[in-house]
Design a protein around this motif. Structure first.
Motif, PDB file in Angstrom:
ATOM      1  N   VAL A   9       0.833  -1.198   0.000  1.00  0.00           N
ATOM      2  CA  VAL A   9       0.000   0.000   0.000  1.00  0.00           C
ATOM      3  C   VAL A   9       0.872   1.254   0.000  1.00  0.00           C
ATOM      4  N   ALA A  10       1.968   1.219   0.742  1.00  0.00           N
ATOM      5  CA  ALA A  10       2.870   2.370   0.764  1.00  0.00           C
ATOM      6  C   ALA A  10       3.455   2.639  -0.619  1.00  0.00           C
ATOM      7  N   GLN A  11       3.885   1.590  -1.297  1.00  0.00           N
ATOM      8  CA  GLN A  11       4.447   1.766  -2.636  1.00  0.00           C
ATOM      9  C   GLN A  11       3.385   2.265  -3.610  1.00  0.00           C
ATOM     10  N   GLN A  12       2.160   1.754  -3.489  1.00  0.00           N
ATOM     11  CA  GLN A  12       1.063   2.223  -4.340  1.00  0.00           C
ATOM     12  C   GLN A  12       0.795   3.703  -4.094  1.00  0.00           C
ATOM     13  N   THR A  13       0.842   4.109  -2.827  1.00  0.00           N
ATOM     14  CA  THR A  13       0.614   5.510  -2.471  1.00  0.00           C
ATOM     15  C   THR A  13       1.683   6.406  -3.078  1.00  0.00           C
ATOM     16  N   LEU A  14       2.943   6.026  -2.915  1.00  0.00           N
ATOM     17  CA  LEU A  14       4.043   6.858  -3.406  1.00  0.00           C
ATOM     18  C   LEU A  14       4.039   6.940  -4.925  1.00  0.00           C
ATOM     19  N   ALA A  15       3.641   5.867  -5.581  1.00  0.00           N
ATOM     20  CA  ALA A  15       3.600   5.877  -7.048  1.00  0.00           C
ATOM     21  C   ALA A  15       2.574   6.875  -7.572  1.00  0.00           C
ATOM     22  N   ALA A  16       1.588   7.232  -6.735  1.00  0.00           N
ATOM     23  CA  ALA A  16       0.531   8.146  -7.165  1.00  0.00           C
ATOM     24  C   ALA A  16       0.848   9.614  -6.853  1.00  0.00           C
ATOM     25  N   VAL A  17       2.005   9.895  -6.254  1.00  0.00           N
ATOM     26  CA  VAL A  17       2.371  11.280  -5.936  1.00  0.00           C
ATOM     27  C   VAL A  17       2.612  12.056  -7.232  1.00  0.00           C
ATOM     28  N   PRO A  18       2.005  13.239  -7.379  1.00  0.00           N
ATOM     29  CA  PRO A  18       2.244  14.034  -8.585  1.00  0.00           C
ATOM     30  C   PRO A  18       3.729  14.293  -8.792  1.00  0.00           C
ATOM     31  N   GLY A  19       4.202  14.056 -10.005  1.00  0.00           N
ATOM     32  CA  GLY A  19       5.618  14.239 -10.299  1.00  0.00           C
ATOM     33  C   GLY A  19       6.471  13.033  -9.972  1.00  0.00           C
TER      34      GLY A  19
END
Length: 285
Positions: free
Chosen positions: A219-229
């Motif tokens: 879930v953490a990796q999925q979250t970070l992958a969605a950060v703009p930029g």
């Protein structure tokens, strides 16, 4: 914290060993020449919440800032959770009450958390049991107080698993190949009832080391992958998770601006943070 948080001071010796000179400077000090630094690392400007516009405007003027100013602008308003949820990240369900809007507590008798969309350190945050008529009125008054001050209120169901499992914070630091998982900690439950104010900069926390599970890391990796930029330009990131009703982790907050990094709770974490800072120094022109 003009002399840095005690946890942050643990990185000073590893940086000195790498030949890096460090100065602590206050973000709103007009005498500071931010252009004179090779890198400016945001750490503990925890008085920004009631001055967010000023803080964001300041960040936009600082060369070599990490995390970058556009990330600061995006991450200091928790409405980013709606964007992450729309991108498929499992997040705590959140209702948003804008200034000028009214809010009536839902008919069910569950527990809810109310807090402002711009906040730090659990300031202006309360927990309300809607089965209690007094709590229902206090919850409605809390929302009215926030919106009357021109602030956006967040209303979220209280996740009961925090009382037993606590909250897991996963810490990521920059490395040669981008942002990498460093360590995790457990935060004990903090919200015991309605908002009664916080006397200091932040509510005291019970912190313990924790081993992150595969589902939390995913879930953490999925979250970070969605950060703009994208995540690779970040110096650090903290992903805060709590088990949802089905036991699967859900995102509570993504801390990219000025999170406590808890480097004192994991072996070699101060050295990893120092290495992350030197990685970003090497990227500067």
């Amino acid at each position: 914290m003009p002399d840095l948080d005690p946890d942050d001071r643990l990185v000073l010796a590893p940086l000195a060993a790498r030949g890096v000179t460090v100065e602590a400077a206050i973000w709103d000090d007009p005498a500071v020449d931010w252009s004179g630094y090779d890198l400016v690392v945001l750490r503990s400007p925890w008085d920004y919440a009631l001055r967010r516009d000023e803080f964001v405007a300041w960040a936009q003027k600082v060369p070599c800032l990490v995390n970058p100013a556009d990330v600061v602008a995006w991450n200091t308003d928790k409405r980013y959770l709606a964007e992450l949820s729309a991108a498929g990240v499992p997040t705590v369900p959140t209702a948003w009450v804008e200034p000028g809007q009214s809010w009536v507590p839902p008919a069910d008798s569950g527990e809810y958390v109310i807090k402002p969309a711009v906040s730090a350190g659990s300031q202006d945050t309360g927990r309300y049991d809607l089965a209690d008529p007094e709590h229902r009125e206090l919850a409605a008054a809390h929302v009215r107080r926030l919106t009357a001050a021109g602030r956006v209120a967040m209303v979220q169901p209280y996740l009961n698993a925090v009382d037993t499992s606590g909250e897991t914070a996963l810490l990521f630091l920059a490395g040669p190949d981008g942002l990498a998982f460093s360590h995790a900690i457990r935060k004990g439950p903090m919200l015991t009832g309605p908002d009664l104010g916080v006397a200091e900069l932040y509510k005291k926390e019970q912190i313990d080391p924790r081993t992150a599970g595969p589902d939390q890391l995913a879930v953490a990796q999925q979250t970070l992958a969605a950060v703009p930029g994208g995540p690779d330009r970040l110096l650090y990131a903290r992903v805060d998770l709590i088990p949802g009703p089905d036991g699967a982790p859900v995102l509570v907050e993504l801390e990219l601006t000025e999170p406590s990094l808890f480097i004192g709770y994991a072996d070699a974490a101060p050295d990893r943070l120092a290495a992350a800072i030197t990685t970003h120094l090497a990227r500067q022109p």
